[in-house]
Motif scaffolding. Structure first.
Motif, short mmCIF file in Angstrom:
data_model
loop_
_atom_site.label_atom_id
_atom_site.label_comp_id
_atom_site.label_asym_id
_atom_site.label_seq_id
_atom_site.Cartn_x
_atom_site.Cartn_y
_atom_site.Cartn_z
N ASP A 150 48.61 2.70 41.00
CA ASP A 150 48.42 3.99 41.65
C ASP A 150 47.63 4.96 40.79
N THR A 151 47.88 4.93 39.46
CA THR A 151 47.20 5.88 38.57
C THR A 151 46.24 5.21 37.60
N MET A 152 45.98 3.92 37.82
CA MET A 152 45.07 3.19 36.93
C MET A 152 44.17 2.26 37.73
N GLY A 153 42.90 2.20 37.34
CA GLY A 153 41.95 1.33 38.01
C GLY A 153 40.97 0.76 37.00
N SER A 154 39.90 0.17 37.49
CA SER A 154 38.90 -0.41 36.58
C SER A 154 37.52 -0.40 37.22
N VAL A 305 38.73 11.16 37.53
CA VAL A 305 38.92 12.54 37.99
C VAL A 305 39.55 12.57 39.37
N GLN A 306 39.15 11.66 40.24
CA GLN A 306 39.74 11.58 41.58
C GLN A 306 41.23 11.29 41.50
N MET A 307 41.63 10.41 40.57
CA MET A 307 43.06 10.12 40.40
C MET A 307 43.81 11.31 39.82
N ILE A 308 43.20 11.97 38.83
CA ILE A 308 43.82 13.14 38.21
C ILE A 308 44.06 14.23 39.26
N GLN A 309 43.09 14.39 40.13
CA GLN A 309 43.19 15.42 41.17
C GLN A 309 43.95 14.93 42.40
N LYS A 310 44.52 13.72 42.28
CA LYS A 310 45.35 13.13 43.34
C LYS A 310 44.61 12.99 44.67
N LYS A 311 43.32 12.70 44.56
CA LYS A 311 42.51 12.50 45.76
C LYS A 311 42.41 11.03 46.14
N GLU A 312 42.72 10.14 45.20
CA GLU A 312 42.73 8.71 45.50
C GLU A 312 43.55 7.97 44.47
N LYS A 313 43.92 6.72 44.80
CA LYS A 313 44.68 5.88 43.89
C LYS A 313 43.72 4.95 43.15
N GLY A 314 44.24 4.30 42.12
CA GLY A 314 43.41 3.41 41.33
C GLY A 314 42.86 2.26 42.15
N LYS A 315 41.67 1.80 41.78
CA LYS A 315 41.03 0.69 42.50
C LYS A 315 40.15 -0.09 41.54
N ILE A 316 39.73 -1.26 41.98
CA ILE A 316 38.84 -2.10 41.20
C ILE A 316 37.43 -1.97 41.77
N GLN A 317 36.51 -1.54 40.94
CA GLN A 317 35.11 -1.45 41.34
C GLN A 317 34.32 -2.48 40.52
N LYS A 318 33.62 -3.36 41.23
CA LYS A 318 32.90 -4.45 40.57
C LYS A 318 31.41 -4.30 40.82
N LEU A 319 30.63 -4.26 39.75
CA LEU A 319 29.19 -4.04 39.85
C LEU A 319 28.42 -5.35 39.72
N PRO A 320 27.53 -5.63 40.65
CA PRO A 320 26.74 -6.87 40.59
C PRO A 320 25.63 -6.77 39.55
N GLY A 321 25.22 -7.92 39.02
CA GLY A 321 24.09 -7.97 38.10
C GLY A 321 22.82 -8.39 38.81
N GLU A 322 21.70 -8.27 38.11
CA GLU A 322 20.41 -8.65 38.68
C GLU A 322 19.59 -9.36 37.61
N ILE A 323 19.12 -10.56 37.93
CA ILE A 323 18.32 -11.31 36.96
C ILE A 323 16.94 -10.68 36.82
#
Length: 339
Positions: A150-154, A305-323
């Motif tokens: 809820d309060t931690m993501g990546s 900041v969104q979590m601190i301000q209680k606007k959203e819960k933690g989530k996993i965001q995964k960024l793609p690479g490009e050759i």
């Protein structure tokens, strides 16, 4: 004369302390003329509000922390710059804490010295620590570890797919003997890139020689030494290509190969990860997987900041690479006459 206080402003303006406070904090309860008069007096007296007291009442420090064991190297230059700019944009400061002791981060973040933290997971925060942070409702974003509470993501790179695609690219050039230069065995990106590399070899039914797993620790000097040692110990097993865990390692690999008389990419292809600024200017320009480093920093700050301000819960965001194909890779050339 000592430091001007809010009482001094109130006395000089002929109003109450609460009226001064409302004027300074733009509380919409005052007559515009009264507010203008108070602000004019405060400016004339060079009054500086006690920010610490104000923040103490709000329960916020308006500071975020970035915790890591190192900030050296091109990756961190880009990352920290992006995070600092985003913090400024959102009205926060950024404390950068470099320490090898995980207790430093725990004391900072559990002691509420910062409102939340960005944690680069070379600090080996274990599950017990995470449980404590979760219980205390600590806000944190991890950069090298999958986390969703809820309060931690990546915010992480899709390193498995990147490792797989990079290996597949080298295979497409005709390379069948591909070595991988790993970073840290405890780090998510290093492990995932290696797993992707191994998956591609397996899919294309290419033999994986244990000698082809070198340890470069994401470091130029360590990689240089590892590659030199490999060449001296296994000259008959020289691979067609090296896939390095990051661009710094790729550069160390190329320097080691050149020092032994090999031409890049005529003799051996070399590929890295990250697409640091130097990659395009190195000789030869480096083929690499471009990772969105600045984007990672911006998303991490935004999520925190969104979590601190209680606007959203933690989530996993995964960024793609490009050759990014440059000149350190080439189609396989028959080297049988070299030996």
């Amino acid at each position: 004369m000592g430091k001007v206080t809010i009482k001094d402003v109130a006395r000089e303006a002929g109003v109450s302390i609460s009226t001064v406070s409302n004027a300074l904090n733009d509380v919409d309860v005052l007559n515009p003329a009264t507010k203008a008069h108070v602000l004019k007096v405060a400016e004339r007296l060079n009054y500086v509000p006690n920010l610490n007291g104000k923040l103490l009442k709000s329960g916020e420090s308006k500071m975020l922390g970035f915790f890591t064991t190192s900030v050296s190297g091109p990756y961190f230059y880009v990352l920290v710059e992006a995070m600092a700019r985003e913090c400024e944009k959102l009205g926060y400061g950024l404390n950068i804490v470099v320490a090898k002791d995980k207790q430093v981060i725990l004391s900072n973040i559990l002691g509420r010295r910062v409102d939340g933290g960005i944690i680069f997971e070379d600090l080996t925060i274990d599950e017990k620590d995470v449980a404590t942070m979760e219980k205390e409702k600590v806000h944190a974003v991890f950069l090298d570890r999958v986390m969703k509470k809820d309060t931690m993501g990546s915010v992480i790179f899709d390193s498995y797919v990147a490792g797989y695609e990079a290996t597949k690219y080298l295979i497409s050039l005709g390379h069948k003997k591909i070595a991988y230069i790993s970073g840290m065995d405890t780090m998510y990106d290093s492990v995932q890139r290696q797993e992707g590399y191994l998956a591609a070899l397996k899919e294309y039914q290419l033999e994986m020689d244990e000698n082809y797993l070198l340890h470069g620790y994401f470091d130029e000097a360590s990689t240089y030494n590892a590659v030199k040692s490999f060449i001296h110990l296994h000259p008959e097993k020289l691979p067609d290509a090296f896939l390095a865990g990051n661009d710094v390692s790729a550069i160390g690999c190329i320097k080691a190969l050149k020092s032994e008389g090999y031409q890049i990419p005529e003799d051996i292809s070399v590929m890295g990860f990250d697409d640091i600024e130097l990659a395009k200017y190195f000789s030869p320009p480096l083929t690499t997987v471009k990772n969105q480093i600045a984007r990672q920093g911006i998303l991490a700050i935004d999520q925190l900041v969104q979590m601190i301000q209680k606007k959203e819960k933690g989530k996993i965001q995964k960024l793609p690479g490009e050759i990014i194909v440059r000149h350190s890779s080439n189609v396989k050339i028959d080297r049988t006459n070299r030996f």
